[in-house]
Design an enzyme around this catalytic site. Structure first.
Site, mmCIF file in Angstrom:
data_model
loop_
_atom_site.group_PDB
_atom_site.id
_atom_site.type_symbol
_atom_site.label_atom_id
_atom_site.label_comp_id
_atom_site.label_asym_id
_atom_site.label_seq_id
_atom_site.Cartn_x
_atom_site.Cartn_y
_atom_site.Cartn_z
ATOM 1 N N THR A 1 40.812 -11.290 85.416
ATOM 2 C CA THR A 1 41.772 -11.689 84.405
ATOM 3 C C THR A 1 41.867 -13.069 83.358
ATOM 4 O OG1 THR A 1 42.991 -13.449 85.936
ATOM 5 C CG2 THR A 1 43.742 -11.149 86.159
ATOM 6 N N GLY A 2 40.506 -13.233 83.609
ATOM 7 C CA GLY A 2 39.946 -14.433 82.390
ATOM 8 C C GLY A 2 39.177 -13.917 81.285
ATOM 9 N N ASP B 1 32.343 -13.114 92.050
ATOM 10 C CA ASP B 1 33.656 -12.629 92.789
ATOM 11 C C ASP B 1 33.729 -13.436 94.047
ATOM 12 O OD1 ASP B 1 35.648 -11.722 94.355
ATOM 13 O OD2 ASP B 1 35.390 -9.512 93.713
ATOM 14 N N VAL B 2 34.508 -14.453 94.093
ATOM 15 C CA VAL B 2 34.541 -15.240 95.417
ATOM 16 C C VAL B 2 35.256 -14.498 96.685
ATOM 17 C CG1 VAL B 2 34.958 -17.189 93.888
ATOM 18 C CG2 VAL B 2 37.001 -16.075 94.870
ATOM 19 N N ASN C 1 36.130 -18.012 102.003
ATOM 20 C CA ASN C 1 34.859 -18.237 101.703
ATOM 21 C C ASN C 1 34.639 -19.666 100.941
ATOM 22 O OD1 ASN C 1 33.515 -15.805 102.301
ATOM 23 N ND2 ASN C 1 34.258 -14.842 100.324
ATOM 24 N N TYR D 1 51.113 -11.264 95.970
ATOM 25 C CA TYR D 1 50.744 -12.538 95.688
ATOM 26 C C TYR D 1 51.323 -13.773 96.619
ATOM 27 C CZ TYR D 1 50.631 -16.483 92.232
ATOM 28 O OH TYR D 1 50.492 -17.566 91.547
ATOM 29 N N TYR E 1 41.786 -25.120 108.428
ATOM 30 C CA TYR E 1 40.481 -25.809 108.283
ATOM 31 C C TYR E 1 40.752 -27.334 108.163
ATOM 32 C CZ TYR E 1 37.134 -22.061 107.514
ATOM 33 O OH TYR E 1 36.277 -21.052 107.817
HETATM 34 P P1 NAD Z 1 44.492 -16.908 85.018
HETATM 35 O O1 NAD Z 1 44.570 -15.532 85.457
HETATM 36 O O2 NAD Z 1 44.521 -17.087 83.768
HETATM 37 O O3 NAD Z 1 43.191 -17.387 85.840
HETATM 38 C C1 NAD Z 1 42.745 -16.933 86.926
HETATM 39 C C2 NAD Z 1 41.292 -16.801 87.065
HETATM 40 O O4 NAD Z 1 40.792 -16.464 88.187
HETATM 41 C C3 NAD Z 1 40.803 -15.974 85.853
HETATM 42 O O5 NAD Z 1 39.858 -16.258 85.114
HETATM 43 C C4 NAD Z 1 40.107 -14.641 86.870
HETATM 44 O O6 NAD Z 1 39.034 -14.008 86.294
HETATM 45 C C5 NAD Z 1 39.743 -15.370 88.221
HETATM 46 N N1 NAD Z 1 39.807 -14.507 89.334
HETATM 47 C C6 NAD Z 1 40.553 -13.734 89.671
HETATM 48 N N2 NAD Z 1 40.036 -13.367 90.808
HETATM 49 C C7 NAD Z 1 38.915 -13.776 91.104
HETATM 50 C C8 NAD Z 1 37.781 -13.391 91.968
HETATM 51 N N3 NAD Z 1 38.132 -12.832 93.131
HETATM 52 N N4 NAD Z 1 36.694 -14.187 91.844
HETATM 53 C C9 NAD Z 1 36.377 -14.944 91.052
HETATM 54 N N5 NAD Z 1 37.319 -15.153 89.978
HETATM 55 C C10 NAD Z 1 38.508 -14.705 89.987
HETATM 56 O O7 NAD Z 1 45.762 -17.493 85.692
HETATM 57 P P2 NAD Z 1 46.132 -19.046 85.751
HETATM 58 O O8 NAD Z 1 47.499 -19.222 85.281
HETATM 59 O O9 NAD Z 1 45.164 -19.702 85.164
HETATM 60 O O10 NAD Z 1 46.403 -19.572 87.349
HETATM 61 C C11 NAD Z 1 45.148 -20.191 87.974
HETATM 62 C C12 NAD Z 1 45.561 -20.326 89.621
HETATM 63 O O11 NAD Z 1 46.809 -21.084 89.320
HETATM 64 C C13 NAD Z 1 45.861 -18.977 90.333
HETATM 65 O O12 NAD Z 1 45.433 -19.448 91.461
HETATM 66 C C14 NAD Z 1 47.559 -19.031 90.325
HETATM 67 O O13 NAD Z 1 47.998 -18.574 91.415
HETATM 68 C C15 NAD Z 1 47.848 -20.501 90.156
HETATM 69 N N6 NAD Z 1 49.311 -20.913 89.617
HETATM 70 C C16 NAD Z 1 49.357 -20.686 88.270
HETATM 71 C C17 NAD Z 1 50.583 -20.938 87.902
HETATM 72 C C18 NAD Z 1 50.845 -20.791 86.335
HETATM 73 O O14 NAD Z 1 52.047 -21.228 85.875
HETATM 74 N N7 NAD Z 1 50.023 -20.775 85.391
HETATM 75 C C19 NAD Z 1 51.699 -21.111 88.750
HETATM 76 C C20 NAD Z 1 51.557 -21.037 90.125
HETATM 77 C C21 NAD Z 1 50.083 -20.939 90.508
#
Ligand code: NAD
Ligand code: UDP
Length: 327
Positions: free
Chosen positions: A36-37, A57-58, A100, A146, A160
């Site tokens: 999603t990035g 991919d983590v 991981n 989610y 942990y």
């Molecule tokens: P985003 O989608 O912009 O960023 C998430 C990133 O994680 C993306 O670059 C995606 O490619 C990467 N990713 C997803 N699965 C992956 C995997 N298996 N291996 C490696 N990379 C992977 O979303 P965001 O808004 O930046 O959110 C980031 C974090 O903050 C998330 O964990 C989300 O749950 C948390 N969060 C965000 C918000 C918000 O309002 N933005 C609110 C609550 C929680």
């Protein structure tokens, strides 16, 4: 130099965190699989002498050579549209990915901070939400993939900490916004701003009486930074407690942008939380943190970012098929 790994570094929050830690003099390793990035969010960092990027991919074993002092685990789809589109990946990154990351932290003796969410409170029956509230989550509803992954993440992180004695931090992030959000990620701010820029009507789901509380990215990053260096291992809410209904928010965006769009009402998605507002007493007391950027200022900065997109990019990111995600 201290070394930090940021998972999800090509995303909205992860890329801003990479900026912050580089500015604070850390060596940053960014990791992402771009699900999603976007490379656009990190291209300004690729030539930075203290930044390294690993495409990975983590949910698979994470290999990092050399020492690690800190890990920020931010990899995860975060918008309802994304996690409905890729539900299994969402469950896997919150569970296997977190496992991981914690295993890596244990081997490296690194402190780890995991990104949790206000979604652990589900459609809350306690308002505003305090960290003590257990939540009201539907495990089999559309948001379950989610919410439950994040709840599992918290449980695994605590295990942990308690069993292996590793240093952990848990941030419960409430709706955060700003530049580098994806125009078509379906979250309300990019959705409304994209609609204004295309001259379309704003799609308010339900009657718009549901509330959210929006935190500007700079405030969120500062809160996360302070939490990492605190000595508190239980979850902490970080968000802006100024609450607004989605209908009033749509009107505010039309006023702020000078757009000519009207408001149209669409079906409310299943299990859409009706109220959301963080109780930030804990963050205030423990971290001496509170948000500084008011919504008007933050929204103006965000609109400046979205205004840079070309007509063609706006057309390509048009969000036509939201109905399929509502059902
Ligand atoms: P985003 O989608 O912009 O960023 C998430 C990133 O994680 C993306 O670059 C995606 O490619 C990467 N990713 C997803 N699965 C992956 C995997 N298996 N291996 C490696 N990379 C992977 O979303 P965001 O808004 O930046 O959110 C980031 C974090 O903050 C998330 O964990 C989300 O749950 C948390 N969060 C965000 C918000 C918000 O309002 N933005 C609110 C609550 C929680
Ligand atoms: N929403 C809306 N119109 C849109 C997109 C979202 O009315 O085009 C509403 C959505 O139903 C929710 C709120 O805005 O009540 C915030 O949605 P978002 O997807 O940003 O995140 P959530 O807080 O629900 O995870």
């Amino acid at each position: 130099m201290e070394r930090i790994l940021i998972t999800g570094a090509a995303g909205f929050l992860g890329s801003h965190l990479a900026d912050k830690f580089l500015a604070e003099g850390f060596e940053v390793i960014g990791m992402d699989n771009f699900i999603t990035g976007s490379t656009k969010n990190i291209e300004h960092l690729l030539s930075h002498p203290h930044f390294q990027f690993i495409e990975h991919d983590v949910t698979g074993f994470i290999q990092i050579d050399g020492k690690l002092d800190y890990i920020l685990h931010f990899a995860s789809p975060a918008s309802p549209i994304d996690y409905l589109r890729i539900p299994i990946q969402t469950l896997k990154v919150g569970s296997l990915g977190t496992h991981n990351v914690l295993g890596l932290a244990r081997v490296k003796k690194a402190r780890v901070l995991v990104a949790s969410t206000s979604e652990v409170y589900g459609d809350p029956l306690v308002h505003p939400q305090t960290e003590e509230y257990y939540g009201n989550v539907n495990p089999i509803g559309p948001r379950g993939v989610y919410d439950e992954a994040k709840r599992f993440q918290e449980a695994m992180t605590m295990a942990y900490h308690n069993f292996h004695g590793i240093e952990t931090r848990i941030v419960r992030i409430f709706n955060t916004y700003g530049p580098r959000m994806r125009l078509n990620d379906g979250r309300v701010i990019p959705a409304f701003m994209g609609q204004v820029l295309r001259g379309e009507n704003l799609t308010v789901f339900g009657d718009g009486s549901q509330t959210r509380s929006f935190c500007y990215i700079d405030d969120q990053v500062e809160g996360i930074f302070k939490l990492l260096f605190s000595d508190y291992h239980l979850p902490v809410n970080i968000g802006n407690p100024e609450e607004i209904s989605i209908l009033d928010f749509a009107k505010e965006i039309i006023d702020l942008t000078g757009g000519k769009s009207k408001i149209v009402f669409k079906e409310l998605p299943v299990n859409d939380p009706m109220q959301r507002c963080p109780d930030i007493s804990k963050a205030k007391k423990l971290l001496n943190w509170e948000p500084k950027v008011d919504r008007k200022t933050g929204m103006k900065k965000t609109f400046e970012y979205f205004k840079q997109f070309s007509t063609e990019e706006l057309r390509q990111t048009q969000y036509k098929d939201f109905k399929k995600y509502i059902k």
